[in-house]
Design a protein around this motif. Structure first.
Motif, short mmCIF file in Angstrom:
data_model
loop_
_atom_site.label_atom_id
_atom_site.label_comp_id
_atom_site.label_asym_id
_atom_site.label_seq_id
_atom_site.Cartn_x
_atom_site.Cartn_y
_atom_site.Cartn_z
N ASP A 18 -5.00 -17.07 -2.94
CA ASP A 18 -4.46 -16.85 -4.29
C ASP A 18 -4.90 -15.50 -4.85
O ASP A 18 -4.10 -14.75 -5.43
N ALA A 19 -6.21 -15.20 -4.71
CA ALA A 19 -6.74 -13.94 -5.25
C ALA A 19 -6.10 -12.74 -4.56
O ALA A 19 -5.77 -11.74 -5.20
N ARG A 20 -5.90 -12.85 -3.26
CA ARG A 20 -5.28 -11.75 -2.50
C ARG A 20 -3.85 -11.50 -2.99
O ARG A 20 -3.41 -10.36 -3.15
N MET A 25 0.01 -8.23 -6.31
CA MET A 25 1.00 -8.11 -7.39
C MET A 25 0.56 -7.07 -8.43
O MET A 25 1.38 -6.37 -9.01
N LEU A 26 -0.77 -7.00 -8.67
CA LEU A 26 -1.30 -6.06 -9.65
C LEU A 26 -1.55 -4.67 -9.06
O LEU A 26 -1.97 -3.76 -9.78
N ASN A 27 -1.31 -4.55 -7.75
CA ASN A 27 -1.52 -3.28 -7.06
C ASN A 27 -2.97 -2.80 -7.21
O ASN A 27 -3.24 -1.63 -7.46
#
Length: 563
Positions: A18-20, A25-27
């Protein structure tokens, strides 16, 4: 740098994924480290020593071959290693004097992980035990610049801290302690130390014979799932503990070997003003002790510096009131600071109104009539299994109840495979059988209330055999002894939190659907227990019935909707 702690390896691995995805997504380019506990890794030194003693052992050879190929994490080995053998080859005391001179340090996977989380700027996903070790370790485990700690499954944090502050000794532990003391004795004093150690060993044996008698008597008194019993300081036990304390003092005086740690343990057993003492029944009888005021210790360590975020779906014990009132029992248990902020409970993303129904049985007698309750439960369970055609997890608070129901169901030639929780620590094998055989039924207790995650049709019904009131336990007994209203202030909140955990096994994804059935009539209109509404309203399931016919209709409609 931030740290995210949780309770299970499976959840750590899920959080890593999930964190990855979120960082992508947030680059944002930040390294993520999954830091499992040390006992999940092979100690190359211990394995090599054992292999030298057992050169012909094919299993050890197979493990060594995998390890030199850089597979040191137990989950990466893909080898069925018995629990006892794993205990002989895993890392047990990382950071001791042997680690600093070990030939395998540079190739030790766990050592490299610890260096990374100590010196790097990254997101660390670890278990709660490692977080607590960080707080208790003088220099800490994580990077000093770590500014934020996110603790998932936060309902476990009190018990994890209590475990960290608990000291315990089995007979073997005490014998090993005195043997180490003899080994550390100067050679000229060795003969005297052996004589003194022999005398200590005799007293240790007598003490544990008395403790074994006491535990066996306690076990006869309790039916529930428990292995911890209140300690009773009998005249005989007091005599042996006093004698042991005096003998360890004498050993230190004559050999100049430090025995202060075990002396302090024995002193606190004799004078336990600030401590809770109990005995545990496992492979060996253990004598255990921990501080009474654990909440103050948690508060001082956990909330003293940095940002701490606590998350859990099951820490509220009331369904109405302010956030502080709804989380009151939990917040008090961990010494939550008055300056801290408590958010409103978040609405579940799952559609409980459409996909779930709660059934409360009125068919059984009061649970205090144990034998009658067990016998009557079988017919009710069979009716409920017929509704969903198996696909059911049955949760128990008592191993004896679980074994009784398992034996009865197994002998009835039902059209579903009946499975039961294994006695060992790993349950993955039996859970995988349950997942694959879609119509099977599995019975569990203990960790099954919160430690399993089964999505899909295989788990379409959770049956709660009895309301999960806390079993006789020295910690709970202490909490109740200092409460104004022991039942409503301690027993009911503990039951509510565990009930939510058990019911939470049903819906694990947006597509899951099914039934939660409570056999215990104390939540039905039949008995109308004073905590009935609190218990029912604590669950997110609003569709409730005491009519098994409505459960059948609900299930049939669900199945029609999936066609």
């Amino acid at each position: 740098m931030s740290n995210h702690t949780t309770s299970t390896i499976a959840l750590q691995e899920q959080l890593y994924k999930d964190a990855r995805n979120v960082l992508k997504m947030l680059n944002i380019d930040v390294d993520i480290v999954v830091a499992k506990g040390m006992r999940n890794y092979v100690c190359k030194h211990r394995l090599r020593v054992l292999l030298k003693k057992n050169k012909e052992d094919t299993l050890l050879q197979k493990i060594w071959k995998a390890v030199i190929e850089d597979k040191q994490d137990r989950s990466d080995l893909c080898i069925n290693i018995p629990t006892e053998l794993w205990g002989m080859i895993c890392i047990r005391n990382y950071g001791n004097e042997h680690c600093h001179i070990c030939d395998h340090t540079t190739s030790c996977q766990y050592h490299q992980i610890r260096k990374k989380i100590r010196n790097g700027r990254n997101i660390v996903i670890c278990n709660q035990n490692m977080l607590i070790s960080h707080y208790l370790h003088e220099k800490g485990i994580f990077n000093r610049n770590c500014s934020t700690f996110i603790i998932d499954e936060a309902h476990d944090i009190e018990s994890k801290f209590r475990e960290a502050y608990t000291e315990s000794y089995s007979r073997s532990d005490m014998i090993r302690t005195i043997n180490r003391c003899v080994e550390n004795t100067p050679y000229r004093e060795r003969k005297l130390s052996n004589t003194l150690a022999g005398s200590i060993g005799i007293t240790i044996q007598k003490l544990y014979e008395e403790l074994i008698k006491q535990v066996h008597q306690k076990k006869k008194e309790f039916d529930e799932e428990s292995n911890a019993y209140n300690f009773v300081m009998t005249k005989a036990i007091a005599g042996y503990v006093t004698e042991l304390h005096r003998k360890f003092q004498r050993f230190e005086r004559f050999t100049h070997v430090n025995t202060s740690e075990i002396q302090e343990f024995l002193y606190n057993i004799l004078y336990p003003a600030e401590h809770i003492i109990w005995t545990e029944d496992g492979i060996e009888i253990r004598l255990c002790i921990c501080p009474k005021d654990i909440r103050r210790k948690i508060s001082l360590l956990l909330f003293a510096k940095g940002n701490v975020i606590l998350t859990s779906a099951t820490i509220s014990d009331k369904h109405k009131g302010t956030p502080y009132e709804r989380y009151g029992y939990y917040l008090n248990s961990i010494g939550f600071p008055t300056a801290g902020r408590v958010s409103e409970p978040k609405k579940s993303p799952f559609d409980y109104d459409k996909n779930t129904m709660l059934y409360c049985s009125t068919a059984l007698p009061h649970p205090r009539k144990k034998e009658e309750y067990r016998r009557a439960s079988i017919a009710e369970i069979i009716k409920l299994l017929e509704v969903t055609n198996g696909k059911t997890l049955i949760l128990f608070t008592s191993k004896k109840d679980m074994e009784y129901v398992y034996k009865r169901l197994s002998n009835m030639h039902l059209p579903y495979k009946i499975l039961i929780q294994h006695s060992g620590s790993s349950q993955e094998y039996v859970l995988e059988k349950f997942r694959k055989d879609v119509n099977s039924v599995i019975l569990g207790t203990g960790t099954f209330w919160e430690g399993i995650n089964i999505e899909g049709e295989s788990l379409s019904q959770v049956i709660i055999f009895k309301l999960p009131f806390p079993v006789p336990d020295p910690i709970i007994d202490h909490k109740m002894s200092i409460a104004n209203d022991p039942i409503n202030d301690v027993a009911v909140p503990e039951m509510i939190i565990k009930l939510k955990q058990g019911a939470g096994r049903l819906i694990r994804s947006a597509s899951d659907k099914g039934i939660v059935s409570v056999l215990d009539p104390r939540v039905s209109s039949k008995i109308r227990a004073r905590y009935r509404n609190i218990a029912l309203n604590s669950l997110p399931i609003k569709n409730k019935t005491e009519d098994i016919g409505k459960i059948r209709d609900f299930w049939n409609n669900l199945m029609e909707g999936t066609k």
